[in-house]
Design a protein around this motif. Structure first.
Motif, PDB file in Angstrom:
ATOM      1  N   ASP A   1      29.881  39.425  74.399  1.00 13.75           N
ATOM      2  CA  ASP A   1      29.858  39.747  75.806  1.00 13.75           C
ATOM      3  C   ASP A   1      28.968  40.952  76.074  1.00 13.75           C
ATOM      4  N   ILE A   2      29.033  41.925  75.171  1.00 19.12           N
ATOM      5  CA  ILE A   2      28.175  43.114  75.324  1.00 19.12           C
ATOM      6  C   ILE A   2      26.714  42.679  75.239  1.00 19.12           C
ATOM      7  N   ASP A   3      26.440  41.803  74.265  1.00 19.66           N
ATOM      8  CA  ASP A   3      25.075  41.329  74.104  1.00 19.66           C
ATOM      9  C   ASP A   3      24.593  40.599  75.354  1.00 19.66           C
ATOM     10  N   ARG A   4      25.492  39.797  75.915  1.00 23.31           N
ATOM     11  CA  ARG A   4      25.103  39.043  77.108  1.00 23.31           C
ATOM     12  C   ARG A   4      24.801  39.984  78.278  1.00 23.31           C
ATOM     13  N   SER A   5      25.609  41.020  78.425  1.00 24.41           N
ATOM     14  CA  SER A   5      25.344  41.993  79.501  1.00 24.41           C
ATOM     15  C   SER A   5      24.009  42.680  79.274  1.00 24.41           C
ATOM     16  N   ASN A   6      23.732  43.041  78.015  1.00 25.66           N
ATOM     17  CA  ASN A   6      22.446  43.685  77.708  1.00 25.66           C
ATOM     18  C   ASN A   6      21.285  42.729  77.976  1.00 25.66           C
ATOM     19  N   LEU A   7      21.488  41.475  77.604  1.00 25.57           N
ATOM     20  CA  LEU A   7      20.450  40.466  77.865  1.00 25.57           C
ATOM     21  C   LEU A   7      20.190  40.346  79.365  1.00 25.57           C
ATOM     22  N   CYS A   8      21.270  40.251  80.121  1.00 30.60           N
ATOM     23  CA  CYS A   8      21.143  40.113  81.583  1.00 30.60           C
ATOM     24  C   CYS A   8      20.429  41.311  82.183  1.00 30.60           C
ATOM     25  N   ALA A   9      20.839  42.510  81.780  1.00 30.98           N
ATOM     26  CA  ALA A   9      20.223  43.727  82.338  1.00 30.98           C
ATOM     27  C   ALA A   9      18.744  43.777  81.978  1.00 30.98           C
ATOM     28  N   SER A  10      18.403  43.356  80.761  1.00 31.91           N
ATOM     29  CA  SER A  10      17.001  43.402  80.320  1.00 31.91           C
ATOM     30  C   SER A  10      16.161  42.377  81.077  1.00 31.91           C
ATOM     31  N   VAL A  11      16.725  41.191  81.298  1.00 30.97           N
ATOM     32  CA  VAL A  11      16.018  40.151  82.060  1.00 30.97           C
ATOM     33  C   VAL A  11      15.813  40.611  83.504  1.00 30.97           C
ATOM     34  N   GLN A  12      16.874  41.105  84.112  1.00 27.47           N
ATOM     35  CA  GLN A  12      16.795  41.554  85.508  1.00 27.47           C
ATOM     36  C   GLN A  12      15.723  42.623  85.654  1.00 27.47           C
ATOM     37  N   GLN A  13      15.687  43.552  84.692  1.00 24.75           N
ATOM     38  CA  GLN A  13      14.705  44.630  84.755  1.00 24.75           C
ATOM     39  C   GLN A  13      13.279  44.086  84.666  1.00 24.75           C
ATOM     40  N   ALA A  14      13.082  43.101  83.793  1.00 24.20           N
ATOM     41  CA  ALA A  14      11.733  42.525  83.630  1.00 24.20           C
ATOM     42  C   ALA A  14      11.274  41.892  84.939  1.00 24.20           C
ATOM     43  N   ILE A  15      12.156  41.131  85.582  1.00 27.27           N
ATOM     44  CA  ILE A  15      11.793  40.470  86.848  1.00 27.27           C
ATOM     45  C   ILE A  15      11.500  41.521  87.923  1.00 27.27           C
ATOM     46  N   ILE A  16      12.369  42.518  88.019  1.00 27.43           N
ATOM     47  CA  ILE A  16      12.202  43.547  89.058  1.00 27.43           C
ATOM     48  C   ILE A  16      10.913  44.337  88.835  1.00 27.43           C
ATOM     49  N   ASP A  17      10.618  44.678  87.585  1.00 23.12           N
ATOM     50  CA  ASP A  17       9.398  45.456  87.302  1.00 23.12           C
ATOM     51  C   ASP A  17       8.157  44.735  87.825  1.00 23.12           C
ATOM     52  N   VAL A  18       8.095  43.409  87.591  1.00 19.60           N
ATOM     53  CA  VAL A  18       6.920  42.649  88.040  1.00 19.60           C
ATOM     54  C   VAL A  18       6.879  42.627  89.575  1.00 19.60           C
ATOM     55  N   LEU A  19       8.016  42.321  90.184  1.00 17.98           N
ATOM     56  CA  LEU A  19       8.046  42.213  91.655  1.00 17.98           C
ATOM     57  C   LEU A  19       7.633  43.520  92.313  1.00 17.98           C
ATOM     58  N   VAL A  20       8.184  44.627  91.815  1.00 17.94           N
ATOM     59  CA  VAL A  20       7.915  45.934  92.430  1.00 17.94           C
ATOM     60  C   VAL A  20       6.454  46.333  92.225  1.00 17.94           C
ATOM     61  N   SER A  21       5.973  46.154  91.012  1.00 19.42           N
ATOM     62  CA  SER A  21       4.599  46.568  90.721  1.00 19.42           C
ATOM     63  C   SER A  21       3.583  45.809  91.589  1.00 19.42           C
TER      64      SER A  21
ATOM     65  N   GLU B   1      16.982  48.917  95.584  1.00 23.33           N
ATOM     66  CA  GLU B   1      16.920  50.365  95.329  1.00 23.33           C
ATOM     67  C   GLU B   1      15.577  50.770  94.751  1.00 23.33           C
ATOM     68  N   LYS B   2      15.096  49.975  93.791  1.00 27.60           N
ATOM     69  CA  LYS B   2      13.834  50.355  93.143  1.00 27.60           C
ATOM     70  C   LYS B   2      12.667  50.299  94.140  1.00 27.60           C
ATOM     71  N   LEU B   3      12.638  49.257  94.953  1.00 29.83           N
ATOM     72  CA  LEU B   3      11.551  49.158  95.942  1.00 29.83           C
ATOM     73  C   LEU B   3      11.626  50.307  96.953  1.00 29.83           C
ATOM     74  N   LYS B   4      12.850  50.636  97.340  1.00 26.90           N
ATOM     75  CA  LYS B   4      13.027  51.711  98.331  1.00 26.90           C
ATOM     76  C   LYS B   4      12.479  53.040  97.799  1.00 26.90           C
ATOM     77  N   VAL B   5      12.844  53.344  96.564  1.00 25.68           N
ATOM     78  CA  VAL B   5      12.396  54.608  95.968  1.00 25.68           C
ATOM     79  C   VAL B   5      10.872  54.646  95.871  1.00 25.68           C
ATOM     80  N   LYS B   6      10.293  53.530  95.395  1.00 19.79           N
ATOM     81  CA  LYS B   6       8.825  53.489  95.240  1.00 19.79           C
ATOM     82  C   LYS B   6       8.124  53.588  96.602  1.00 19.79           C
TER      83      LYS B   6
END
Ligand code: KG4
Ligand code: ZN
Length: 366
Positions: free
Chosen positions: A264-284, A312-317
């Motif tokens: 379960d911990i691994d799955r949460s880490n996987l999810c957070a890492s995937v979400q971050q990858a998608i958000i990084d591309v969208l924001v950039s 939140e990330k878009l707002k800050v940027k």
């Protein structure tokens, strides 16, 4: 002026009563009813178009009736007959309906209903592009504040289950597509990766929830096309990378409820890492486009816009760039009739009901 907005492009069936006075620059939502068939699609892990449309056939009239009732436009004397034009004609000025893009069967449910009502009630019809609707969810005002600070040119990032688009809005009715996804949309990536990880459909909210307990730096997934000079996106490679990771690391039955806590911990880490990858591309990409086109405002829209980390990330940027950031309230990010009516106010083009047709491939002008 008051408009009935109807939205049935995908799995939701929605109707809303929305009004706007000439002096206001935002619209006011009087009622907004959304009937979702998500539970049905959760069983199949995704939308089966035929089943979605059949559900919408059952829901459309009760949903419209409820929207009218909630706005006090439904008269008791109408004896439950929406269509008895002699005794019942609601006090609205027009009917706005989504004509595309979307699933053909689903679109037709809304369009044919709108045609019949327009004919019976003698009201004009305004066809609305669903994607434009997502943008105009940003023009829905809070009860006491019906003026907007949105300045043009504005840049809109539309992130939904079927689209990832960057659109320049020079003024109302004057839009230009800057780029879009070449394969999977951002929401589609969330949904497909969610399924890979054994999470319930839709994957977006499920991944967001699981991410709360995860470490986004635990796994490094690709950020596809993040450095490309254009404004296109690609997310299918990210899905393949997660799939490879799951196989290589023998993450067995990742969604198994009887899995060990470690899984379960691994799955949460996987999810957070995937979400971050998608958000990084969208924001950039969004910020690059905003700078290039000197946008004064950024308008987020579409189902994925409900994602708190993205907001939140878009707002800050945006604050760093001195660009105003706007995102609709979360309940207006996913599909709804209010955004369709809102778009109609600012892009008011009546068509005779006979000419109204579904256009599943409808898009923006390049
Ligand atoms: O705009 P929408 O309701 O329907 C389409 O026009 O496609 O968007 C649905 C998409 C789905 O892919 C869903 O997973 C995603 O929006 N979504 C989210 C979140 N809420 C919905 N994605 C990420 N985080 C969320 N909180
Ligand atoms: Zn949508």
């Amino acid at each position: 002026m008051t408009i009935l907005g109807i939205e049935t492009s995908c799995d939701e069936t929605s109707a809303a009563i929305v009004s706007k006075s000439p002096k206001d620059t935002k619209v006011k939502v009087i009622s907004n009813i959304v009937a979702s068939s998500l539970a049905l699609h959760a069983k199949t892990g995704g939308i089966v178009p035929e089943r979605a449309a059949r559900e919408q056939v059952k829901l459309i009239i009760p949903v419209i009736k409820k929207a009218l009732e909630d706005s006090n436009l439904y008269l008791p004397s109408s004896k439950n007959h929406l269509l008895s034009s002699t005794i019942y004609r609601p006090n609205i000025d027009a009917i706005a309906v989504t004509v595309g893009p979307g699933l053909i069967g689903s679109l037709l449910v809304g369009i044919e209903t709108a045609k019949v009502l327009a004919y019976a009630w003698k009201k004009p019809i305004i066809p609305v592009n669903h994607l434009v609707g997502h943008i105009y969810a940003n023009f829905v005002g809070k009860t006491q504040k019906l003026t907007t600070d949105i300045q043009f040119p504005a840049l809109s990032l539309i992130v939904s289950g079927g689209h990832t688009d960057l659109v320049l809005i020079k003024n109302h009715g004057n839009t230009k597509l800057l780029g879009g996804t070449r394969d999977d949309a951002a929401g589609e990536a969330f949904d497909k990766i969610g399924r890979l990880l054994g999470l319930p459909y839709p994957g977006g909210p499920a991944i967001e929830k699981a991410s709360e307990r995860g470490d986004a730096s635990r796994f490094t997934f690709p950020r596809p096309m993040i450095y490309s000079k254009d404004f296109d996106f690609s997310f299918s490679g990210l899905k393949s990378a997660v799939s490879r990771h799951v196989i290589l690391n023998k993450v067995k039955n990742p969604g198994d409820p009887s899995a060990l806590p470690q899984d379960d911990i691994d799955r949460s880490n996987l999810c957070a890492s995937v979400q971050q990858a998608i958000i990084d591309v969208l924001v950039s990409k969004t910020l690059n486009a905003a700078q290039k086109y000197k946008a004064k405002s950024i308008l987020l829209g579409g189902g994925v816009a409900a994602n708190q980390s993205l907001r939140e990330k878009l707002k800050v940027k945006c604050q760093m760039l001195n660009v105003e950031f706007f995102a609709p309230p979360k309940n207006l990010c996913t599909d709804n009739g209010a955004m369709i009516a809102s778009a109609a106010f600012f892009n008011y083009q009546e068509v005779p009901w006979r000419n109204l047709t579904a256009n599943p491939e409808l898009y923006f002008l390049v």
